[in-house]
Design an enzyme around this catalytic site. Structure first.
Site, PDB file in Angstrom:
ATOM      1  N   SER A   1       0.806  -1.217   0.000  1.00 25.87           N
ATOM      2  CA  SER A   1       0.000   0.000   0.000  1.00 25.87           C
ATOM      3  C   SER A   1       0.839   1.267   0.000  1.00 25.87           C
ATOM      4  O   SER A   1       0.303   2.362  -0.218  1.00 25.87           O
ATOM      5  CB  SER A   1      -0.942   0.001   1.216  1.00 25.87           C
ATOM      6  OG  SER A   1      -0.203   0.035   2.419  1.00 25.87           O
TER       7      SER A   1
ATOM      8  N   LYS B   1      -6.220   4.901   8.059  1.00 30.04           N
ATOM      9  CA  LYS B   1      -5.056   5.637   7.566  1.00 30.04           C
ATOM     10  C   LYS B   1      -5.353   7.126   7.482  1.00 30.04           C
ATOM     11  O   LYS B   1      -4.534   7.964   7.887  1.00 30.04           O
ATOM     12  CB  LYS B   1      -4.650   5.094   6.200  1.00 30.04           C
ATOM     13  CG  LYS B   1      -4.076   3.689   6.244  1.00 30.04           C
ATOM     14  CD  LYS B   1      -3.760   3.161   4.864  1.00 30.04           C
ATOM     15  CE  LYS B   1      -3.135   1.767   4.930  1.00 30.04           C
ATOM     16  NZ  LYS B   1      -2.846   1.214   3.588  1.00 30.04           N
TER      17      LYS B   1
END
Length: 836
Positions: free
Chosen positions: A679, A722
């Site tokens: 990611s 996040k």
């Protein structure tokens, strides 16, 4: 390109649930349901496995914990079992021919306990009837006749010998050593010195007479054991006759209720024979012979010689006692009718050790010795579930020594054999029993995670043969008005079952929104019912603390906040270290080759985002992009894969016709615990492009997303956590309106952000961009157009991509010059692309 991409509006960051969609004021108005929601595929598999009666179609229910596997399967099994016949009872009885091999006795449902009671009564009656028969006048008279007959024979034999001896001056004298012959005179035994005074011919005559009589005496004495044996046989015959007279009518009476069961009748016949052969046990109440010989009190088994006539009830298919029901010890789901179960058993074994699974033979420790008999055979879960269904936790089963192999062997052979762990492991233990195996007819259901099933079937082919049906429980379902109503019905059922307060519309809407957050998808709902149910329980607690009669949305939110507060110590510590500057994360200014990446840390059931500083440095080299995390064994394989992909993207887009003469190093700064996942590959690529182009990146932005070889930004997991992790850092330092997060466009449908993040976006103090390509992302991060390639592959002046190409060309020229210096007089074989 920058002008075409706009920040996400607040409405795209959170998908609320409208309380008006619920056709009720509170969940008290909803009828409770028992269905498990969102598991149609698993339900179909369970129905098929239960209905399929062929061998090997056992069920493996796989899915995350808390998705309702056990509840659904238990309910379906109980519904199915209620319509099935009650299985037979089982017991063990003594094998009088081979006591170490007890016989298994199969009985109709509910008949084992009555048989055991009948046998106990029979023993009590025998204990009274047999001694009474041996104390009767008739027995004593017959015994006296036998004794008199032996006495008469004895007297006849020795009486004649005594008379002949007397006639010859010889006496038959009884001493401690037995019968002896001695010379007499005037009725007195002659002493040796007196016998020597007799005339010599008289001495010789008497000596010869004593020798002749001694032979006759020895002949008579030799017959005595035969006479005694004959006497014992007559007494034994008499005892058997008397015993049969006392026992036969009791045995026949005991047989009467069991006429249609040949196995029981055969056992009663065996009991009859053993009682006749061992009638002394019913007549003697003295200490056990073996114990007496060893000078010790008898053991528990020795002290009860009648244990061998008991029936050890192994499986008793009758209704549980009120005490068992109160303590929740009944494994049987069906209701009782007329004192019997109205269906097949459904058993869950929470601790599937080998003894708990297949039964065990217990031992008693008596004076340093382990002793046992068939009465100490204990049933296992397979015995209790025989004829019905057994539910086991796969992980617990596989962690128990020999349990998995023994279960497979029982399912393959369809026989249940009790063995000790020592026997299962091929080790010799203490002397034990070999109980007769019992036929096995059971449907086994294993509960476990998907990975466990795949590993098991891959490593053990027999697992797939024995568990041919898989029920795959999903951890999420589609979000809709209908599924939200299913949530409400489930919670209504829970509230009534556990006496919880009802939820109003607002609270129910908040629960649905939290279900979407747990699923990590605004278009889905979590089917992890364990988490949803716990949330409702906690909301009920907070409503009770405030004295509210109904649970409202604030109570649900307080429960969510309290759960986070209990688990977020590590997150707060990391945020504190970032604020204090111990962990370096910049939220303002510009840097070349530096960017904020986003990761997710999972702490059991609590996940949170952690911003990390990613840096890149480039220099002359051989086309290598060095992943420092991988070089020091802190980078996982997925992270390394992402770095290799961005290196491929860089080479194919910018250096198709010239050497890639760089050496770039990428690192997560202040990373000490390892990195995995791809990611961060887009963030690493942005840092690499900045380092090559020497165009700085705005540090108010954080980036997440993986990248493919064509520069497309791909979806990642944990997008909500996040974003919130970087938002918390920015808010602590002060929101400026020039801060935000870049996420993949494919992740927009997953957004269910916290309310404070949504409010900050609405106030334009924080922004979130959804990007599809690396070009879109680099424009936002640098404020410089990315630049699109023309027909010849060139990029416009003033663009990021053009600056990247120039950086690579500069490195290529430096490499060529370096080679010319190293090899004077020889031109490099590589051509400058500008010469074309």
């Amino acid at each position: 390109m920058t002008g075409r991409l706009k920040p996400l509006p607040p409405g795209a960051l959170y998908t609320p649930c409208d309380p008006a969609d619920f056709p009720f004021a509170t969940t008290a108005e909803i009828d409770p349901v028992e269905d498990v929601i969102g598991q149609d595929r698993a339900v179909a598999a369970v129905r098929f496995a239960i209905g399929m009666k062929h061998h090997g179609f056992n069920l493996f229910a796989m899915g995350p914990e808390g998705t309702g596997k056990y509840s659904l399967i238990r309910r379906f099994l109980e519904l199915r079992a209620a319509g099935e016949p009650v299985p037979d009872d089982w017991g063990y009885v003594n094998n009088f021919d081979e006591p170490h091999r007890p016989r298994a006795l199969r009985l109709p449902p509910g008949r084992a306990a009555p048989l055991a009671a009948d046998m106990d009564r029979l023993v009590e009656e025998l204990r009274a009837a047999i001694p009474a028969a041996f104390e009767s006048d008739a027995y004593r008279a017959q015994r006296a006749v036998i004794d008199q007959r032996f006495k008469q024979r004895h007297e006849e034999a020795f009486g004649g010998l005594h008379e002949r001896a007397q006639s010859q001056g010889i006496a038959l004298v009884r001493t401690q050593a037995g019968l002896v012959l001695a010379p007499v005179a005037d009725g007195e035994v002659l002493e040796p010195q007196d016998f020597a005074k007799l005339p010599k011919d008289e001495q010789e005559r008497r000596t010869q007479a004593m020798a002749d009589l001694q032979k006759e005496l020895e002949a008579h004495l030799a017959e005595i054991p035969k006479w005694e044996k004959a006497q014992r046989q007559e007494i034994r015959k008499l005892n058997r006759q008397v015993t049969r007279q006392a026992v036969d009518h009791l045995i026949e009476e005991a047989k009467r209720p069991w006429t249609g069961l040949p196995a029981v009748l055969d056992h009663l016949e065996a009991v009859r024979r053993d009682v006749v052969e061992n009638v002394r046990d019913f007549l003697s109440f003295e200490q056990a012979p073996e114990a007496a010989a060893q000078g010790r009190p008898p053991s528990k088994i020795e002290a009860d010689p009648y244990r061998r006539y008991h029936v050890n009830v192994l499986v008793d298919n009758t209704c549980p006692s009120p005490v068992d029901e109160a303590e929740g010890r009944s494994d049987h789901g069906p209701a009782c009718v007329d004192g019997r179960l109205a269906g097949a058993p459904v058993v869950y074994e929470d601790h599937p050790t080998l003894p708990n699974l297949i039964g065990r033979v217990e031992h008693l420790s008596e004076f340093g010795t382990l002793v046992t008999d068939f009465n100490l055979i204990k049933a296992g879960a397979l015995h209790r579930a025989n004829g019905g269904y057994l539910i086991l936790d796969a992980r617990k089963l596989l962690t128990q020594p020999f349990a998995w192999e023994t279960l497979k062997r029982a399912l393959r052979s369809r026989r249940l054999r009790i063995e000790s762990p020592g026997e299962a492991g091929g080790l010799l233990g203490t002397v034990t029993l070999e109980p007769e195996p019992i036929p096995l007819d059971v449907k086994v259901v294993l509960l476990g995670e998907p990975q466990l099933y795949y590993v098991l079937t891959e490593s053990d082919p027999e697992a797939g043969e024995l568990f041919k049906v898989v029920a795959d429980f999903d951890n999420r379902m589609d979000r809709s008005t209908g599924s939200a109503l299913q949530y409400a019905k489930l919670i209504a059922t829970l509230a009534r079952r556990e006496n919880l307060k009802s939820l109003d519309r607002g609270a129910m809407a908040r629960v649905v929104e939290h279900g979407a957050r747990l699923a990590g998808d605004a278009e889905k709902l979590s089917t992890h019912m364990g988490s949803i149910v716990d949330l409702v329980r906690e909301a009920d607690f907070w409503a009770g603390e405030e004295g509210a009669a109904v649970v409202g949305a604030p109570h649900v939110q307080k429960a969510i906040d309290a759960r986070i507060h209990r688990a977020d110590r590590v997150r707060e510590r990391i945020q504190e270290e970032i604020r204090r500057g111990t962990l370096l994360v910049e939220t303002g200014g510009e840097r070349v080759g530096q960017i904020n990446g986003l990761a997710v840390l999972q702490m059991h059931d609590f996940a949170f985002g952690r911003p990390s500083r990613i840096s890149c440095r480039v220099r002359l080299g051989k086309g290598q992009v060095v992943d420092i995390e991988r070089e020091v064994a802190l980078g996982g394989p997925l992270h390394s894969k992402g770095v290799l992909i961005l290196a491929s993207y860089l080479g194919t887009r910018f250096a198709r016709e010239m050497p890639l003469s760089l050496s770039a190093s990428l690192v997560f700064e202040q990373s000490y615990s390892g990195v995995d996942g791809d990611s961060a590959s887009s963030a690493e690529l942005y840092a690499l492009l900045s380092a090559l182009s020497e165009i700085p990146i705005r540090q108010g932005w954080a980036v997440t997303g993986s990248v493919d070889q064509h520069g497309r930004v791909q979806a990642i997991g944990g997008v909500n956590e996040k974003i919130e992790g970087f938002f918390d850092v920015c808010r602590a330092r002060g929101l400026t309106g020039r801060q935000g997060v870049l996420i993949p466009a494919a992740n927009v449908r997953h957004l269910m952000l916290r309310r404070d993040v949504v409010e900050a976006v609405a106030a334009k103090s924080f922004r979130i961009y959804a990007v599809e390509t690396v070009d879109q992302g680099i424009e936002i991060l640098t404020g410089v157009p990315a630049g699109e390639a023309d027909a010849k592959g060139g990029f416009p002046i003033g663009s990021v991509n053009r600056a990247v190409v120039r950086g690579l060309e500069r490195l290529a020229r430096l490499e060529r010059k370096s080679e010319e210096k190293r090899l004077p007089g020889r031109r490099s074989g590589r051509r400058d692309p500008r010469e074309d």
